[in-house]
Design an enzyme around this catalytic site. Structure first.
Site, short mmCIF file in Angstrom:
data_model
loop_
_atom_site.label_atom_id
_atom_site.label_comp_id
_atom_site.label_asym_id
_atom_site.label_seq_id
_atom_site.Cartn_x
_atom_site.Cartn_y
_atom_site.Cartn_z
CB CYS A 114 -0.95 0.00 1.19
SG CYS A 114 -2.17 -1.32 1.05
CG HIS A 262 -3.27 3.50 1.00
ND1 HIS A 262 -3.65 2.96 -0.22
CD2 HIS A 262 -3.40 2.50 1.91
CE1 HIS A 262 -3.98 1.70 -0.03
NE2 HIS A 262 -3.85 1.39 1.24
CG ASN A 292 -6.65 -0.95 0.04
OD1 ASN A 292 -5.86 -0.60 -0.84
ND2 ASN A 292 -6.26 -1.23 1.27
N1 COA Z 1 -18.86 -9.42 6.45
C1 COA Z 1 -19.48 -9.73 7.60
N2 COA Z 1 -18.82 -10.06 8.71
C2 COA Z 1 -17.47 -10.06 8.67
C3 COA Z 1 -16.78 -9.75 7.49
C4 COA Z 1 -17.53 -9.42 6.36
N3 COA Z 1 -16.94 -9.10 5.19
N4 COA Z 1 -15.45 -9.82 7.75
C5 COA Z 1 -15.32 -10.18 9.02
N5 COA Z 1 -16.54 -10.33 9.59
C6 COA Z 1 -16.87 -10.70 10.96
C7 COA Z 1 -15.74 -11.42 11.65
O1 COA Z 1 -15.76 -12.79 11.36
C8 COA Z 1 -16.06 -11.14 13.10
O2 COA Z 1 -17.06 -12.02 13.52
P1 COA Z 1 -16.97 -12.67 14.98
O3 COA Z 1 -17.02 -11.53 15.94
O4 COA Z 1 -18.19 -13.53 15.02
O5 COA Z 1 -15.70 -13.42 15.01
C9 COA Z 1 -16.65 -9.74 13.09
O6 COA Z 1 -17.07 -9.53 11.74
C10 COA Z 1 -15.68 -8.67 13.48
O7 COA Z 1 -14.47 -8.85 12.76
P2 COA Z 1 -13.27 -7.89 12.93
O8 COA Z 1 -12.15 -8.36 12.05
O9 COA Z 1 -12.98 -7.68 14.37
O10 COA Z 1 -13.90 -6.54 12.34
P3 COA Z 1 -13.32 -5.11 12.37
O11 COA Z 1 -14.27 -4.21 13.03
O12 COA Z 1 -11.90 -5.06 12.80
O13 COA Z 1 -13.34 -4.72 10.83
C11 COA Z 1 -11.80 -4.48 9.01
C12 COA Z 1 -12.54 -5.45 9.93
C13 COA Z 1 -10.91 -5.32 8.12
C14 COA Z 1 -12.81 -3.73 8.20
C15 COA Z 1 -10.98 -3.49 9.86
O14 COA Z 1 -10.26 -4.16 10.84
C16 COA Z 1 -10.05 -2.67 9.03
O15 COA Z 1 -10.47 -1.94 8.17
N6 COA Z 1 -8.74 -2.75 9.28
C17 COA Z 1 -7.77 -2.03 8.54
C18 COA Z 1 -7.64 -2.66 7.22
C19 COA Z 1 -6.74 -1.93 6.32
O16 COA Z 1 -6.65 -0.74 6.37
N7 COA Z 1 -6.06 -2.69 5.49
C20 COA Z 1 -5.25 -2.20 4.49
C21 COA Z 1 -4.04 -1.61 5.05
S1 COA Z 1 -3.19 -0.86 3.84
#
Ligand code: COA
Length: 335
Positions: A114, A262, A292
C-alpha cells in the site's frame, strides 16, 4: 540540484462494477457491514482474461504520458509498484517497457504494497534531483480479484480490495520551491506477517513441498490481515508521517490544501481528517467506488482530484500511505 514535479497523471479501472450485494451472493456478508466498517460501496474487478496488472498500468500510463505532453521515448526510467504482478518474476516494469514499446530504459519494480506508490515517487524524485533523469514514468497497479478468497473464510480481506491502476510522469523542475519538496519513508518489519501473502515465498515453503502436499485447504496463497492491528497502527503512522513531512518543510496542518491518503479504509481517512481538523474539501476519498487498490490507490485518487480541479497551481498537496511491511510514507508537494 533539481526538483521534480508531476507533469502528467492518468488512471484506469476496469468497467466491471462489483457491489457489496454482489459479494453477499458469494459469501456471508452484507452491504451494511461493509459500508459501516470500511465505507466501501463497490469496487472494480477485471473480467478474467481481459486485463492484467501490467495491461492496466499501461492504460493509465498512456493517459499520463499524453497529459505530460511528452513522447514515450522521452521517458528515461520506469518505476512500477505492485503486490499483484503478472509473474513472480520478471517484474512488471519490463513488461511496461515492452508493451509501451519504449526504448531500453531501466525498469525498476517496487514491492511496498500500500506504500508502493509513495516509495516509487520517492525513488523517481531522487533520480531527478540528482540530475540523472528528466522524465520518469511511475505506475501503481493491482489486480487483486484474481488472488482473493471469495468464500466466507476470506471475507475479512476480500471485500476490501479492488482492481485498478494509476500513473504519473515526474519531470525535472528548475524552480526549487516547486514540485516535490520532500519524501519520508519508514518500515517496521517486526509486523511483517500481520498483513501478508506468504506463498509462493521460497523462505516460507519450498515449491516441491507445496506440490507434494497439494492441499486444497492451504490458504497461504491468499492474503492474511490482522484487521484491527493494522487499523490501530495505520492511524498512528499516517498522522506521524504527515507531521514529519510538514515539519521538514516548516509548514503546518493549516497549510495543507489537499491531502490524498492511501485509500485503506474510509474510517482511517476520517480519523486523520478529524485529528487534523481538515475540512471536507481538503481530503480526497474515493474508496467508496473502488475499494482499496493498494499501490494504485493514491495515483487514482490524485488523478481524480486533479481532474475535478480540486488541485490548483501552488497548492500544498500531501500524499500519505501505510500498509503491509509495515511500511509507511509521505510526499509533500508544492503543485
Ligand atoms: N462481512 C461480515 N462479517 C465479517 C466480514 C464481512 N466481510 N469480515 C469479518 N466479519 C466478521 C468477523 O468474522 C467477526 O465475527 P466474529 O465476531 O463472530 O468473530 C466480526 O465480523 C468482526 O471482525 P473484525 O475483524 O474484528 O472486524 P473489524 O471491526 O476489525 O473490521 C476491518 C474489519 C478489516 C474492516 C478493519 O479491521 C479494518 O479496516 N482494518 C484495517 C484494514 C486496512 O486498512 N487494510 C489495508 C491496510 S493498507
Amino acid at each position: 540540484m533539481y526538483n521534480s514535479r508531476i507533469s502528467g497523471l492518468g488512471f484506469y479501472v476496469p468497467d466491471n462494477v462489483v457491489t457489496n450485494d454482489d459479494l453477499s451472493k458469494l459469501m456471508e456478508t452484507d452491504d451494511a457491514w461493509i459500508q459501516e466498517r470500511t465505507g466501501i460501496k463497490e469496487r472494480r474487478h477485471v473480467v478474467k482474461g481481459e486485463d492484467t496488472t501490467t495491461k492496466m498500468g499501461v492504460k493509465a500510463a498512456k493517459i499520463a504520458i499524453e497529459r505530460a505532453g511528452i513522447d514515450k521515448d522521452d521517458i528515461d526510467f520506469i518505476v512500477f509498484a505492485t503486490l499483484s504482478p503478472d509473474y513472480y518474476f520478471p517484474g512488471g516494469g519490463v513488461l511496461v517497457q515492452r508493451d509501451l514499446d519504449i526504448k531500453t530504459v531501466g525498469a525498476l519494480d517496487v514491492r511496498n504494497q500500500c506504500s508502493g506508490f509513495v516509495y516509487a515517487i520517492s525513488i523517481a524524485d531522487q533520480y531527478i534531483k540528482s540530475g540523472m533523469y528528466k522524465n520518469i514514468l511511475v505506475i501503481g497497479s493491482e489486480l487483486h480479484s484474481g488472488g482473493l478468497d471469495f468464500t466466507t473464510r476470506g471475507r475479512g480481506v476480500s471485500v476490501i480490495f479492488g482492481d485498478g491502476a494509476g500513473a504519473a510522469i515526474l519531470t525535472r523542475e528548475e524552480d526549487p520551491k516547486k514540485g516535490i519538496l520532500s519524501t519520508h519513508l519508514h518500515s517496521e518489519g517486526q509486523h511483517a506477517e500481520e498483513l501478508s501473502l506468504l506463498a509462493p515465498g521460497i523462505g516460507y515453503r519450498w515449491v516441491t513441498d507445496i506440490l507434494k502436499d497439494n492441499d486444497p485447504d492451504d490458504v497461504s496463497y491468499y492474503p492474511y490481515m490482522n484487521g484491527q492491528f493494522v487499523f490501530k497502527n495505520a492511524v498512528v503512522r499516517f498522522s506521524e508521517v504527515i507531521m514529519e513531512g510538514l515539519k521538514k518543510n516548516k509548514l503546518e496542518v493549516k497549510d495543507i490544501d489537499m491531502l490524498i491518503p492511501h485509500q485503506a479504509n474510509l474510517r482511517i481517512s476520517q480519523f486523520i481528517q478529524r485529528k487534523f481538523r481538515l475540512t471536507d474539501d481538503k481530503v480526497y476519498n474515493n474508496i467508496m467506488k473502488y475499494g482499496n487498490t493498494t499501490a494504485a490507490s493514491i495515483p487514482i485518487a490524485l488523478t481524480e482530484a486533479w481532474e475535478q480541479d480540486k488541485i490548483k497551481e501552488d497548492d500544498l498537496v500531501v500524499l500519505a500511505a501505510f500498509g503491509s511491511g509495515f511500511t509507511w510514507g509521505s510526499v509533500i508537494i508544492r503543485w
